[in-house]
Design an enzyme around this catalytic site. Structure first.
Site, short mmCIF file in Angstrom:
data_model
loop_
_atom_site.label_atom_id
_atom_site.label_comp_id
_atom_site.label_asym_id
_atom_site.label_seq_id
_atom_site.Cartn_x
_atom_site.Cartn_y
_atom_site.Cartn_z
N HIS A 94 6.22 -0.72 11.10
CA HIS A 94 6.20 -1.40 9.80
C HIS A 94 7.57 -2.04 9.57
O HIS A 94 8.60 -1.47 9.92
CB HIS A 94 5.93 -0.40 8.66
CG HIS A 94 6.21 -0.99 7.31
ND1 HIS A 94 5.28 -1.76 6.64
CD2 HIS A 94 7.31 -0.96 6.52
CE1 HIS A 94 5.81 -2.16 5.50
NE2 HIS A 94 7.04 -1.70 5.39
N ASN A 97 -0.69 -0.46 15.14
CA ASN A 97 0.29 -1.50 15.49
C ASN A 97 1.75 -1.03 15.46
O ASN A 97 2.66 -1.84 15.32
CB ASN A 97 0.05 -2.77 14.66
CG ASN A 97 0.20 -2.53 13.17
OD1 ASN A 97 0.52 -1.42 12.74
ND2 ASN A 97 0.00 -3.57 12.38
N TYR A 120 1.31 1.20 0.17
CA TYR A 120 0.24 0.25 0.48
C TYR A 120 -0.62 -0.06 -0.74
O TYR A 120 -1.80 -0.36 -0.61
CB TYR A 120 -0.62 0.79 1.63
CG TYR A 120 0.04 0.67 2.99
CD1 TYR A 120 0.57 -0.54 3.44
CD2 TYR A 120 0.11 1.77 3.86
CE1 TYR A 120 1.15 -0.66 4.70
CE2 TYR A 120 0.70 1.66 5.12
CZ TYR A 120 1.21 0.43 5.54
OH TYR A 120 1.78 0.31 6.78
N LYS A 150 5.54 3.97 13.13
CA LYS A 150 4.33 4.63 12.64
C LYS A 150 3.95 5.79 13.57
O LYS A 150 4.49 5.91 14.68
CB LYS A 150 3.20 3.59 12.55
CG LYS A 150 3.47 2.48 11.51
CD LYS A 150 2.33 1.47 11.49
CE LYS A 150 2.54 0.43 10.39
NZ LYS A 150 1.38 -0.51 10.33
N GLU A 174 10.39 -0.74 -1.31
CA GLU A 174 10.04 0.24 -0.28
C GLU A 174 11.22 1.17 0.03
O GLU A 174 11.02 2.37 0.27
CB GLU A 174 9.57 -0.49 0.98
CG GLU A 174 8.24 -1.19 0.77
CD GLU A 174 7.80 -2.03 1.97
OE1 GLU A 174 8.53 -2.08 2.98
OE2 GLU A 174 6.72 -2.64 1.88
P1 IDP Z 1 2.05 -5.85 8.02
O1 IDP Z 1 2.16 -4.41 8.45
O2 IDP Z 1 2.24 -6.79 9.20
O3 IDP Z 1 2.94 -6.21 6.86
P2 IDP Z 1 -0.21 -5.88 6.16
O4 IDP Z 1 -1.17 -6.99 5.97
O5 IDP Z 1 0.79 -5.61 5.08
O6 IDP Z 1 0.53 -6.10 7.56
O7 IDP Z 1 -1.07 -4.56 6.42
C1 IDP Z 1 -0.43 -3.31 6.46
C2 IDP Z 1 -1.00 -2.50 7.59
O8 IDP Z 1 -2.40 -2.26 7.35
C3 IDP Z 1 -0.97 -3.17 8.97
O9 IDP Z 1 0.27 -3.06 9.61
C4 IDP Z 1 -2.04 -2.38 9.69
O10 IDP Z 1 -1.56 -1.08 10.06
C5 IDP Z 1 -3.07 -2.19 8.60
N1 IDP Z 1 -4.08 -3.26 8.63
C6 IDP Z 1 -3.97 -4.51 8.13
N2 IDP Z 1 -5.08 -5.22 8.34
C7 IDP Z 1 -5.94 -4.39 8.98
C8 IDP Z 1 -7.29 -4.55 9.48
O11 IDP Z 1 -7.92 -5.59 9.37
N3 IDP Z 1 -7.83 -3.44 10.08
C9 IDP Z 1 -7.17 -2.27 10.22
N4 IDP Z 1 -5.91 -2.08 9.78
C10 IDP Z 1 -5.31 -3.14 9.16
MG MG Z 2 2.86 -5.67 4.86
#
Ligand code: IDP
Ligand code: MG
Length: 156
Positions: A120, A117, A54, A14, A131
């Protein structure tokens, strides 16, 4: 041969990961694990592609900030191939919430907040197929024979 020999997943460093010069470390971890890189590109993601990527999160309160973050700078999208690569790469990146991510995982080593984070990875084989098609043309993916030490397990 069996379908798992060709399992593929989408991994993307990212914008925060690119800015922090973590691309090389991410690639090194996947290479050392024995996975095969079959596609890679650097791009500043269009909001239309991010919206599709997303789509399941579009009603979440953090969604607008997520799209802003993901389009804020270049990212590096990759397709990795290998035995159980979808499950293995989820384990390698660690928990979505960095505070929960185990040390030794990419998020556990490099990130302190869920909103930044670093990386992805697709969360299922079906999601990975969707994807990969979203981010790559099939002509951008390269199949190459693995003649190295991992060839026996990945094509057994
Ligand atoms: P993942 O990336 O581990 O699959 P997902 O639940 O699919 O997690 O969420 C996608 C992305 O959305 C996360 O990697 C993060 O960047 C963002 N995200 C998810 N939950 C939150 C939150 O509670 N606050 C801010 N960003 C979030
Ligand atoms: Mg995800």
């Amino acid at each position: 041969g069996p379908s798992w020999t060709r399992e593929r997943t989408l991994v993307a460093v990212k914008p925060d990961g690119v800015q922090r010069r973590l691309v090389g470390d991410v690639i090194q971890r996947f290479e050392r694990r024995g996975f095969t890189l079959v596609g890679m590109k650097m791009l500043q993601a269009p909001e239309s592609v991010l919206a599709e990527h997303y789509q399941d999160l579009r009603r979440k309160p953090f969604y607008p900030a997520l799209i802003r973050y993901m389009s804020s700078g270049p990212m590096v999208a990759m397709v990795w191939e290998g035995y159980n690569v979808v499950r293995a790469s989820r384990a390698m990146i660690g928990h979505t919430d960095s505070a929960e991510a185990a040390p030794g995982t990419i998020r556990g080593d490099f990130s302190v907040h869920i909103s930044r984070n670093v990386i992805h990875a697709s969360d299922s084989v079906e999601g990975a197929q969707r994807e990969i098609q979203l981010w790559f043309q099939s002509s951008e993916l390269v199949s190459w024979a693995d003649g190295g030490q991992h060839s026996s397990i990945h094509s057994a």
